[in-house]
Every structure is written in structure tokens, then in C-alpha cells.
Design a protein around this motif. Sequence first.
Motif, PDB file in Angstrom:
ATOM      1  N   PRO A   8       0.802  -1.227   0.000  1.00 18.24           N
ATOM      2  CA  PRO A   8       0.000   0.000   0.000  1.00 18.24           C
ATOM      3  C   PRO A   8       0.835   1.279   0.000  1.00 18.24           C
ATOM      4  O   PRO A   8       0.301   2.368  -0.243  1.00 18.24           O
ATOM      5  N   PHE A   9       2.131   1.147   0.258  1.00 19.14           N
ATOM      6  CA  PHE A   9       3.022   2.305   0.268  1.00 19.14           C
ATOM      7  C   PHE A   9       3.865   2.365  -1.006  1.00 19.14           C
ATOM      8  O   PHE A   9       4.899   3.020  -1.048  1.00 19.14           O
ATOM      9  N   GLY A  10       3.389   1.687  -2.036  1.00 21.07           N
ATOM     10  CA  GLY A  10       4.026   1.782  -3.347  1.00 21.07           C
ATOM     11  C   GLY A  10       5.061   0.733  -3.638  1.00 21.07           C
ATOM     12  O   GLY A  10       5.762   0.833  -4.655  1.00 21.07           O
ATOM     13  N   CYS A  11       5.203  -0.271  -2.787  1.00 20.79           N
ATOM     14  CA  CYS A  11       6.243  -1.283  -2.998  1.00 20.79           C
ATOM     15  C   CYS A  11       5.935  -2.121  -4.238  1.00 20.79           C
ATOM     16  O   CYS A  11       4.904  -2.766  -4.318  1.00 20.79           O
ATOM     17  N   LYS A  12       6.856  -2.097  -5.183  1.00 16.96           N
ATOM     18  CA  LYS A  12       6.708  -2.859  -6.421  1.00 16.96           C
ATOM     19  C   LYS A  12       7.857  -3.841  -6.635  1.00 16.96           C
ATOM     20  O   LYS A  12       7.852  -4.590  -7.604  1.00 16.96           O
ATOM     21  N   ALA A  13       8.879  -3.791  -5.757  1.00 13.71           N
ATOM     22  CA  ALA A  13      10.053  -4.627  -6.000  1.00 13.71           C
ATOM     23  C   ALA A  13      10.675  -5.095  -4.692  1.00 13.71           C
ATOM     24  O   ALA A  13      10.651  -4.381  -3.686  1.00 13.71           O
ATOM     25  N   ILE A  14      11.230  -6.296  -4.736  1.00 10.49           N
ATOM     26  CA  ILE A  14      11.995  -6.855  -3.623  1.00 10.49           C
ATOM     27  C   ILE A  14      13.453  -6.970  -4.071  1.00 10.49           C
ATOM     28  O   ILE A  14      13.748  -7.558  -5.116  1.00 10.49           O
ATOM     29  N   VAL A  15      14.354  -6.382  -3.286  1.00  7.15           N
ATOM     30  CA  VAL A  15      15.785  -6.452  -3.559  1.00  7.15           C
ATOM     31  C   VAL A  15      16.369  -7.533  -2.655  1.00  7.15           C
ATOM     32  O   VAL A  15      16.226  -7.472  -1.439  1.00  7.15           O
ATOM     33  N   ASN A  16      17.013  -8.509  -3.267  1.00  8.05           N
ATOM     34  CA  ASN A  16      17.601  -9.606  -2.494  1.00  8.05           C
ATOM     35  C   ASN A  16      19.091  -9.695  -2.766  1.00  8.05           C
ATOM     36  O   ASN A  16      19.519  -9.684  -3.921  1.00  8.05           O
ATOM     37  N   ASN A  17      19.875  -9.752  -1.693  1.00  9.52           N
ATOM     38  CA  ASN A  17      21.307 -10.039  -1.799  1.00  9.52           C
ATOM     39  C   ASN A  17      21.504 -11.440  -1.227  1.00  9.52           C
ATOM     40  O   ASN A  17      21.415 -11.632  -0.013  1.00  9.52           O
ATOM     41  N   PRO A  18      21.729 -12.440  -2.072  1.00  3.99           N
ATOM     42  CA  PRO A  18      21.874 -13.803  -1.540  1.00  3.99           C
ATOM     43  C   PRO A  18      22.977 -13.873  -0.483  1.00  3.99           C
ATOM     44  O   PRO A  18      24.097 -13.421  -0.713  1.00  3.99           O
ATOM     45  N   ASP A  19      22.643 -14.424   0.670  1.00  4.12           N
ATOM     46  CA  ASP A  19      23.618 -14.508   1.759  1.00  4.12           C
ATOM     47  C   ASP A  19      24.855 -15.298   1.344  1.00  4.12           C
ATOM     48  O   ASP A  19      24.739 -16.324   0.654  1.00  4.12           O
ATOM     49  N   PRO A  20      26.035 -14.850   1.785  1.00  2.00           N
ATOM     50  CA  PRO A  20      27.233 -15.678   1.585  1.00  2.00           C
ATOM     51  C   PRO A  20      27.237 -16.837   2.575  1.00  2.00           C
ATOM     52  O   PRO A  20      26.457 -16.864   3.531  1.00  2.00           O
ATOM     53  N   LYS A  21      28.119 -17.777   2.361  1.00  2.02           N
ATOM     54  CA  LYS A  21      28.313 -18.868   3.310  1.00  2.02           C
ATOM     55  C   LYS A  21      29.104 -18.357   4.508  1.00  2.02           C
ATOM     56  O   LYS A  21      29.747 -17.305   4.439  1.00  2.02           O
TER      57      LYS A  21
END
Length: 298
Positions: free
Chosen positions: A119-132
Motif C-alpha cells: 500500500p506504500f508503493g512497494c513494487k520490487a523486492i531487492v535480495n542479496n543472496p547470503d554468503p556462506k
Amino acid sequence: MTRRELLLACAAAGRLSAARQPSEMAVEGYIFQQHAERLKQPLLATMPQVLPMVRAAGFRNIELNPAFFPIDGRDRILSLVKEQSLSLPSLYVGGPMHDTEGADRTIAAALEFGTFCAPFGCKAIVNNPDPKPRELPKTDAELQIQADSLNRMGRVLAQRGFELRIHHHTPQLVENAREWRHILHHTDPAYVHMCVDVDWAYEGGFEPVPFLREVGSRLREIHVRSARDKLWLEDLEDSDIDYRAVAGYLREQHLAPLIVVELAYRPNTVVTRTLQEDLTISRKYAERIFGLKAGQAW
């Protein structure tokens, strides 16, 4: 993918494409976490002062992460965002993607946080895959699980009207960007898009424009921060990173990613101004270099 899933994904992709506008600007919330640490205060306790700073500095868009949304403080943060007339065009949700169970948890978290931020305009999810742990290199098998998991995440998010954007730090850039390039070459461009952190590319020894060229039309977001001799500066300014060349490349290729100003201080960063002053200076610099205005909601 079933026929129904394909139709849903295509419809969601169409909505995202239709909604995409020329580049806009946001500010990344990480600096607010550092600000709270410097004040020795809980993060949520500082937000009634921080979010008005964002607004006073001229920003309308902000990118936050799950640390800002604990269950017992979620409604208060969203209320503050609304009070300041801010939008959340993207949301940073990290997590493991190289093992199936971890990826399941990451995808569930992305859906959860994305849904209440929509509802606050979110259109995208940014993901940084965790390192080991200890940043050990991922095996070829783990990289393939990660690619498959990112494809799955992209499809699931698209069905809910969100776009997946993959971010990187330096662990993804070691061994000549082995992990980053595996993601580029083994994920579906229709569902897995890219968020380039220009400073982290510089920290990893890559020239920004050639790095961006590898990403090509999959670019949906860039994070911008200034550094000199690999020391983060207190604001966005002329530095070792040639943002004029970056802006020229975006114009040349007719790319319009979300420009996210991400300030951060290292222990030896010299800080001479208030956070609001640094945000204001950074916003004006980004507007001048990239030829856009931060004063418009996404």
C-alpha cells in the motif's frame, strides 16, 4: 510452471511494465541504522526524528529492510512513513538462496514484508543472496540451487505483482565475479532483474560502466555511494567513482533504473555535518548528475 501460473506471471509482468516510469530516486535506510548505533539508541526510537529528516532533505522515496519492521513496531513505522508522505518503491529483503530450506524462508519473508508494504508503493523486492559462513566460496552445486531458487522467487513474486532485483556485495564479486556472473548467466531474465551497487563494484575492482554493460537491460536499480581510496565519504560527491560516466551510460542505453542514494560511514569516515545536511547534499548531487528530481513519489 502450469498454464495458470504462466498467465498470472505474464499479467503481473504486464502491470509492472505498464507502471514503470522514468528513473526516480530513493534513499536507502542502512545509514539510519548506523545513525541509531552512533546515538546508542534502538533503531525504532530514532525513526520519529529520522523520517522527517528524509522529507526535509527532499526525498520522497525510501528503501527499508526487515530490521525496520519488527512485529511489535511495524504499525508505528508504517504510520510514520504515511505521516511524512513517503513511498516505499522497493524493499530490501536478504537471506540465503543456495540451500532449498533457506531459500523457502527467504521467499516467505519477501512475500510477507512486500505484502504489507504494497500500500506504500512497494513494487520490487531487492535480495542479496547470503554468503556462506566465513564467506567461503559456494560450490557449483550450491550456485545451481541458488539460481534455481532465484528463478522460483522471481516467479512467485511476479504472481503477487512484485519484481525481483538481485543486489551484490563483494563476496559475490570474488574470483572474477564468479557468483555474480553465475546468477547473470543461469537465471531467467523475465523474472530475475538486477540491482547494481556501483560502490561495491568499485570496491571489488570493477569499472562501473563495463560492469553495468554486463547486466544490460536487466538493470532495474542502482545504489550510489562515494568513496576515495576505498574509504566511504560522508555524502554523495565527486570521488573515485565516475558517476557522470554512469549517468551517461544510462542515457545512452535508455535505461531508467531506480537511483538509490546509499550513504554509509566506515569507522574512519570523517563526518563533519548532520545527517540531514549530508542527505540534502547527496540528493542535490544525484539530481544534478542523473538529471532527475527526488521530490516526486514513485
